[in-house]
Design an enzyme around this catalytic site. Structure first.
Site, PDB file in Angstrom:
ATOM      1  N   ASP A 143      40.285  41.535  46.992  1.00  0.00           N
ATOM      2  CA  ASP A 143      39.002  42.124  47.402  1.00  0.00           C
ATOM      3  C   ASP A 143      39.142  43.382  48.255  1.00  0.00           C
ATOM      4  O   ASP A 143      38.207  43.750  48.973  1.00  0.00           O
ATOM      5  CB  ASP A 143      38.153  41.126  48.217  1.00  0.00           C
ATOM      6  CG  ASP A 143      37.658  39.954  47.398  1.00  0.00           C
ATOM      7  OD1 ASP A 143      38.031  39.857  46.226  1.00  0.00           O
ATOM      8  OD2 ASP A 143      36.894  39.125  47.945  1.00  0.00           O
ATOM      9  N   CYS A 179      38.157  37.439  40.988  1.00  0.00           N
ATOM     10  CA  CYS A 179      39.580  37.110  41.145  1.00  0.00           C
ATOM     11  C   CYS A 179      40.212  36.517  39.898  1.00  0.00           C
ATOM     12  O   CYS A 179      41.159  37.072  39.361  1.00  0.00           O
ATOM     13  CB  CYS A 179      39.781  36.108  42.273  1.00  0.00           C
ATOM     14  SG  CYS A 179      39.231  36.686  43.865  1.00  0.00           S
ATOM     15  N   HIS A 195      45.330  30.944  42.036  1.00  0.00           N
ATOM     16  CA  HIS A 195      43.942  30.979  41.527  1.00  0.00           C
ATOM     17  C   HIS A 195      43.819  31.077  40.004  1.00  0.00           C
ATOM     18  O   HIS A 195      42.815  31.600  39.498  1.00  0.00           O
ATOM     19  CB  HIS A 195      43.158  32.133  42.183  1.00  0.00           C
ATOM     20  CG  HIS A 195      41.685  31.832  42.292  1.00  0.00           C
ATOM     21  ND1 HIS A 195      40.759  32.708  42.779  1.00  0.00           N
ATOM     22  CD2 HIS A 195      40.977  30.727  41.935  1.00  0.00           C
ATOM     23  CE1 HIS A 195      39.560  32.181  42.749  1.00  0.00           C
ATOM     24  NE2 HIS A 195      39.663  30.969  42.240  1.00  0.00           N
ATOM     25  N   ASP A 253      42.752  43.170  43.319  1.00  0.00           N
ATOM     26  CA  ASP A 253      42.207  42.532  42.112  1.00  0.00           C
ATOM     27  C   ASP A 253      40.787  42.971  41.780  1.00  0.00           C
ATOM     28  O   ASP A 253      40.312  42.776  40.655  1.00  0.00           O
ATOM     29  CB  ASP A 253      42.318  41.003  42.198  1.00  0.00           C
ATOM     30  CG  ASP A 253      41.544  40.410  43.366  1.00  0.00           C
ATOM     31  OD1 ASP A 253      40.991  41.176  44.187  1.00  0.00           O
ATOM     32  OD2 ASP A 253      41.487  39.175  43.471  1.00  0.00           O
ATOM     33  N   GLN A 254      40.088  43.563  42.751  1.00  0.00           N
ATOM     34  CA  GLN A 254      38.746  44.100  42.488  1.00  0.00           C
ATOM     35  C   GLN A 254      38.269  44.841  43.729  1.00  0.00           C
ATOM     36  O   GLN A 254      38.956  44.836  44.739  1.00  0.00           O
ATOM     37  CB  GLN A 254      37.751  42.995  42.149  1.00  0.00           C
ATOM     38  CG  GLN A 254      37.464  42.063  43.289  1.00  0.00           C
ATOM     39  CD  GLN A 254      37.591  40.607  42.910  1.00  0.00           C
ATOM     40  OE1 GLN A 254      37.627  40.258  41.755  1.00  0.00           O
ATOM     41  NE2 GLN A 254      37.682  39.752  43.893  1.00  0.00           N
TER      42      GLN A 254
END
Ligand SMILES: *[C@@H]1O[C@H](CO)[C@@H](O)[C@H](O)[C@H]1NC(C)=O
Ligand SMILES: *[C@@H]1O[C@H](CO)[C@@H](O)[C@H](O)[C@H]1NC(C)=O
Length: 581
Positions: free
Chosen positions: A33, A72, A134, A352-353
């Site tokens: 994030d 994620c 995850h 990841d983002q």
């Protein structure tokens, strides 16, 4: 004398050849994030990220680097496999969570998907993941073993099996009986009535005493069970109460076993860094190269820091977390230097983002990232702020130093690029089972080395779970972005509200459906989408949108997505019989 010289030269040449023959070590750093606007070398002047900045100064910095998903689980899966997560169903669907929620559940990255780790393992690398996974745990009966990453090419694992949840922080009540809720009133009434009837039965001696006792026991047991479900089943997105959530998912694992539950948050970043240091130390002199995937738990909510790192930044708890992440990266890089491995290690750093714009802590402090001037953030389908992330490659002597490239690239490019840079055979040669596997990522090694990319156009698909919210077409002089669905933002912002559990949804009433007349932008001339979209009556619009629609039509005719795993209740729900104890 002369012959001795020939001999020495021969040995030197052989040694050099041997040194050449050993492929480089590989370290992938993945932040969680982290927004592109949170990093010094991407333009943030008030945050302190010296280690990331140094990496960029010594390597290649990508300014148009794209995550394959705004969440994620699918983004990480896509990075490791080089393929959109929708291809193997590791995505959500409307009205269901877009990520894996419980350690003891069935949804997971299918074992037959080839990951970067399994490819490198097949190429004789020592492989390890330290940090967040995850992607599903593949737990066995009674949770005796939850191999997770070990089923995907990693020889060892230390870290958190699912993700961090805000509920991991603090303590939550187990006992609760809120009498203002009708279901609890009903429960109490049922108990009172049953107990009274049993009492009456005893007084009137209508039934045997032993039956009354058995009846009382049974009712109490049943009602206790009902109470537990009422108190700890919850309508929140995770379906369980904070207390239960913490019991089920707050843990640290080593390989396939739980070693700490609930997990200790403060200082966890440093523990991960020490693990990675140790990994480097113990494989520094191996004949085999290593692949280390350092997958930060930071800067996902909840915020936590080691005591000495709290309150250090200019940006509250969130800034502290960013700076702690950077410090941890420095610790790992320092180990490389100490063991003399810097020159023979290829390093990649990304997130990841984009940053989570809506996140605020229980006291109202903002705890989400910053995506610079890009609009939107985490979870917002094809919004630029959701998917435009930092991306840095470094390999001294092999990649140029201090170069910035604005060619659009993807996290999915990692797998083919690493194999190519490391001089390894192609994926289908290393893993013959992958011969039929179509990759969505591309080998960008030539771009990284020479600064010049491929000739033809390149398309990127921007998914919202299984749906496609936007498409990007890169041609020689344009980067077109076409929206099929776009977020409805709160006035004056590019977000969907406030609150630590608030994330945008990317479907239904949360977006404007534009599939009948897509919005088109040229990010080369308007990178932040500040102006107006391209007029639909122009030739340019018709050509660009026509090409993308045609691509989409072919894609949909050719690629069949399997059913979404994360929309099946039976797959995402907690399964008590898979829970490790
Ligand atoms: C730097 O990052 C922090 C933390 O996300 C953010 O609050 C701040 O606005 C950013 N500053 C600049 C100049 O981009
Ligand atoms: C890995 O090692 C084995 C045995 O040492 C060897 O046969 C094989 O060719 C190696 N594979 C690669 C891709 O280097």
């Amino acid at each position: 004398m002369e012959r001795a010289w020939v001999w020495v030269v021969g040995v030197v040449v052989l040694l050099a050849a041997a040194a050449q023959a050993k492929p480089p070590n590989i370290i992938v750093f993945l932040a969680d994030d982290l927004g592109i606007g949170d990093v010094g070398c991407y333009g943030n002047t008030t945050i302190n990220t010296p280690n990331i900045d140094k990496l960029a100064a010594e390597g290649v910095k990508l300014t148009h680097h794209l995550a394959a998903a705004p969440f994620c689980t699918p983004s990480r899966a896509a990075m490791l496999t080089g393929r959109y997560a929708a291809r193997y169903g590791l995505v959500g669907q409307e009205h269901r969570m877009p990520v894996i929620l419980h350690l003891a559940s069935l949804a997971s990255l299918p074992v037959h998907e080839v990951t970067l780790a399994s490819a490198l393992q097949a190429a004789n690398y020592t492989t390890s993941i330290i940090g967040k996974w995850h992607l599903g745990m593949h737990c066995g009966w009674l949770g005796r073993s939850c191999p997770g990453p070990l089923s995907h090419g990693f020889e060892s694992f230390f870290g958190i099996p699912v993700t961090l949840f805000q509920e991991f922080r603090g303590s939550h009540p187990f006992w609760k009986f809120p009498l203002d809720e009708t279901k609890f009133q009903g429960l109490l009434m049922t108990w009172v009535v049953t107990m009274l009837s049993l009492l009456v039965a005893v007084k009137k001696k209508t039934v045997r005493m032993s039956l009354v006792v058995a009846g009382a026991l049974l009712t109490n047991l049943l009602l206790a069970l009902v109470w537990f479900v009422f108190a700890h089943y919850s309508k929140n997105s995770e379906c369980v109460s904070p207390w239960l959530h913490q019991r089920l998912n707050s843990m640290v694992m080593r390989d396939d076993k739980v070693v700490e539950a609930p997990m200790e948050l403060d200082g966890f970043s440093q523990r991960l860094a020490q693990e990675s240091r140790q990994f480097i130390a113990s494989h520094a002199n191996d004949d085999r190269p290593f692949f280390l995937f350092h997958s930060f738990a930071h800067v996902h909510t909840p915020m936590f820091s080691a005591p000495q790192r709290a309150g250090v930044s200019k940006h509250g708890r969130y800034g502290d977390n960013v700076e702690e992440l950077d410090e941890s990266m420095g610790v790992v890089l320092q180990a490389l230097k100490e063991y003399g491995l810097e020159d023979n290690t290829l390093i990649y750093f990304t997130s990841d983002q984009g940053g989570h714009l809506e996140a605020v802590d229980s006291d109202g402090q903002r705890i989400g990232g910053h995506n610079g001037r890009f609009k939107g953030g985490k979870a917002q389908g094809g919004s630029e702020g959701a998917i435009r992330v930092p991306g840095i490659f470094k390999w001294p002597g092999h990649l140029p130093k201090g170069v910035t490239l604005d060619t659009p690239t993807s996290l999915m490019d990692l797998l083919p690029t690493v194999l190519s840079l490391a001089g390894l055979p192609s994926l289908s040669k290393i893993v013959p089972e992958a011969a039929q596997t179509e990759l969505d990522g591309e080998d960008i090694s030539e771009l990284l080395v020479t600064g010049k990319g491929r000739k033809g156009p390149r398309f990127f698909i921007h998914h919202c779970s299984q749906a496609i919210n936007a498409l990007r077409l890169v041609t020689g002089s344009h980067v077109y972005k076409m929206y099929l669905a776009k977020h409805k933002w709160h006035p004056g912002s590019t977000q969907c509200g406030w609150g630590y559990n608030t994330a945008c949804k990317c479907y239904g009433e949360f977006v404007d459906d534009m599939s009948h007349q897509p919005e088109l932008w040229d990010l080369n001339t308007d990178p932040y989408e500040d102006g107006k979209p391209i007029d639909p009556h122009t030739v340019e619009y018709k050509e660009a949108v026509g090409k993308m629609q045609e691509y989409l039509k072919q894609w949909r005719g050719r690629v069949v997505y399997p059913p979404s795993q994360l929309s099946t209740v039976s797959k995402i729900m907690w399964r008590p019989w898979l829970q490790p104890y």
